[in-house]
Design a protein around this motif. Structure first.
Motif, PDB file in Angstrom:
ATOM      1  N   ILE A 133       0.957  -1.219   0.086  1.00 14.44           N
ATOM      2  CA  ILE A 133       0.020   0.091   0.030  1.00 14.44           C
ATOM      3  C   ILE A 133       0.990   1.288   0.075  1.00 14.44           C
ATOM      4  O   ILE A 133       0.538   2.368  -0.369  1.00 14.44           O
ATOM      5  N   SER A 134       2.108   1.210   0.328  1.00 15.08           N
ATOM      6  CA  SER A 134       3.119   2.109   0.342  1.00 15.08           C
ATOM      7  C   SER A 134       3.472   2.733  -1.017  1.00 15.08           C
ATOM      8  O   SER A 134       4.018   3.827  -1.151  1.00 15.08           O
ATOM      9  N   ALA A 135       3.078   1.897  -1.956  1.00 14.48           N
ATOM     10  CA  ALA A 135       3.524   2.363  -3.153  1.00 14.48           C
ATOM     11  C   ALA A 135       2.546   3.129  -3.977  1.00 14.48           C
ATOM     12  O   ALA A 135       2.734   3.539  -5.206  1.00 14.48           O
ATOM     13  N   LEU A 136       1.405   3.474  -3.282  1.00 13.73           N
ATOM     14  CA  LEU A 136       0.374   3.764  -3.888  1.00 13.73           C
ATOM     15  C   LEU A 136       0.379   5.352  -3.021  1.00 13.73           C
ATOM     16  O   LEU A 136       0.678   5.498  -2.167  1.00 13.73           O
ATOM     17  N   PRO A 137      -0.367   6.295  -4.117  1.00 15.63           N
ATOM     18  CA  PRO A 137      -0.467   7.458  -3.627  1.00 15.63           C
ATOM     19  C   PRO A 137      -1.174   7.885  -2.200  1.00 15.63           C
ATOM     20  O   PRO A 137      -2.343   6.850  -2.076  1.00 15.63           O
ATOM     21  N   GLU A 138      -0.770   8.557  -1.418  1.00 12.58           N
ATOM     22  CA  GLU A 138      -1.630   8.822  -0.065  1.00 12.58           C
ATOM     23  C   GLU A 138      -2.872   9.184  -0.265  1.00 12.58           C
ATOM     24  O   GLU A 138      -3.791   8.662   0.683  1.00 12.58           O
ATOM     25  N   GLU A 139      -3.276   9.922  -1.228  1.00 15.91           N
ATOM     26  CA  GLU A 139      -4.783  10.221  -1.523  1.00 15.91           C
ATOM     27  C   GLU A 139      -5.629   9.125  -1.771  1.00 15.91           C
ATOM     28  O   GLU A 139      -6.965   9.453  -1.437  1.00 15.91           O
ATOM     29  N   ILE A 140      -5.029   8.024  -2.114  1.00 13.96           N
ATOM     30  CA  ILE A 140      -5.966   6.804  -2.290  1.00 13.96           C
ATOM     31  C   ILE A 140      -5.759   5.724  -1.388  1.00 13.96           C
ATOM     32  O   ILE A 140      -6.689   4.635  -1.441  1.00 13.96           O
ATOM     33  N   ALA A 141      -4.782   5.852  -0.676  1.00 13.53           N
ATOM     34  CA  ALA A 141      -4.441   4.594   0.163  1.00 13.53           C
ATOM     35  C   ALA A 141      -5.538   4.377   1.184  1.00 13.53           C
ATOM     36  O   ALA A 141      -5.689   3.209   1.693  1.00 13.53           O
TER      37      ALA A 141
END
Length: 291
Positions: free
Chosen positions: A224-232
């Motif tokens: 999940i850390s590989a995804l942008p924070e706004e969609i995590a």
């Protein structure tokens, strides 16, 4: 005055268990107690169903039970080779393999139990029509079987991955509890799948697509850390994510899960089991007419 002599009545074969319609004011607690007693009475049937499937699943197979280990190993090796360089891990492929292990192996319990539960009533039509057996036994047998396979596979695979960096930490003591909560969640979904697919056979074909989409919507092959924070944060809307997160925390990260994570998984599991149990029991007596 002649006395009327009552003629003996012919016994009627029992199709449903006694008391199904003769218990006025039957509440949820009474129903749970009655089902628990029935399941205990038929525990030998449950054990035989699980043992029979264990014996026949890999019958005439050269490697037999080893396929339960080879399948996740081959899948993890393939995904590690493909995705290692796409995500940033502190120790490259070693950490990614352990990350995959802690998410992919538990996911097999969910997929196997739901998919097999969806056909457990249909595949046992002959047995259901011959004698009375609590129909709850059939989805529960699927859960027990897949939980047994999960436990054996996870233990063996973890020992094999020790040379790759798997660590024995105190948090591993939490894994059996995590498996139990996860199994409760899975059983609830399995009861729903067993009910819906018995009435609507098209659901079985759709279920494969649903489980495949759910797999990619859950952070198992990607962090999940590989995804942008706004969609995590949206992953917390996925009911399976807290359970996979608990396995990641206890196995991959080597930490104790937070109380918030523990309570959220316990709450989701309780709700899923409650919905599944009510759904299954509401249509239990009608299932035989849809076979």
């Amino acid at each position: 005055m002649a006395t009327q002599v009552s003629s003996p009545t012919t016994p009627i074969p029992q199709v449903f268990p006694p008391g199904r319609d003769t218990l006025p004011g039957l509440n949820g607690l009474t129903l749970l107690v009655r089902d628990a007693r029935e399941l205990y009475r038929f525990r030998a049937v449950l054990a035989n169903l699980v043992a029979q499937d264990l014996r026949t699943r890999y019958q005439r197979s050269l490697l037999g039970f080893l396929w339960t280990l080879l399948n996740p190993i081959l899948m993890m090796v393939t995904l590690s080779l493909v995705f290692t360089h796409l995500f940033k891990f502190s120790d490259g492929g070693t950490d990614y393999a352990l990350y995959l292990f802690s998410g992919m192996v538990p996911w097999g319990l969910l997929v196997g139990t739901i998919f097999e539960s969806s056909t457990c009533i249909i595949s046992n039509e002959g047995l259901i029509r011959k004698i009375y057996i609590p129909k709850l036994i059939f989805p529960i047998s699927r859960l027990v079987l897949n939980t047994t396979m999960l436990t054996l596979s996870m233990t063996a695979l973890f020992l094999l991955m020790v040379p790759l960096g798997a660590r024995f930490t105190p948090s591993l003591l939490m894994v059996p509890i995590a498996i139990f909560i996860y199994a409760v969640f899975t059983l609830g979904l399995g009861l729903i799948a067993a009910t819906v697919n018995t009435f609507y056979r098209d659901f079985g074909h759709l279920l494969t697509v649903i489980l495949q989409a759910w797999y990619f919507a859950t952070p198992i092959v990607y962090p999940i850390s590989a995804l942008p924070e706004e969609i995590a944060w949206r992953f917390w809307l996925n009911p399976a994510y807290p359970f996979i997160r608990m396995f990641h925390v206890t196995i991959y990260e080597g930490h104790w899960p937070s109380w918030m994570l523990f309570l959220s998984t316990a709450g989701i599991a309780s709700v899923a089991l409650g919905i599944g149990y009510v759904t299954f029991k509401s249509y239990e007596d009608k299932l035989v007419f849809r076979l």
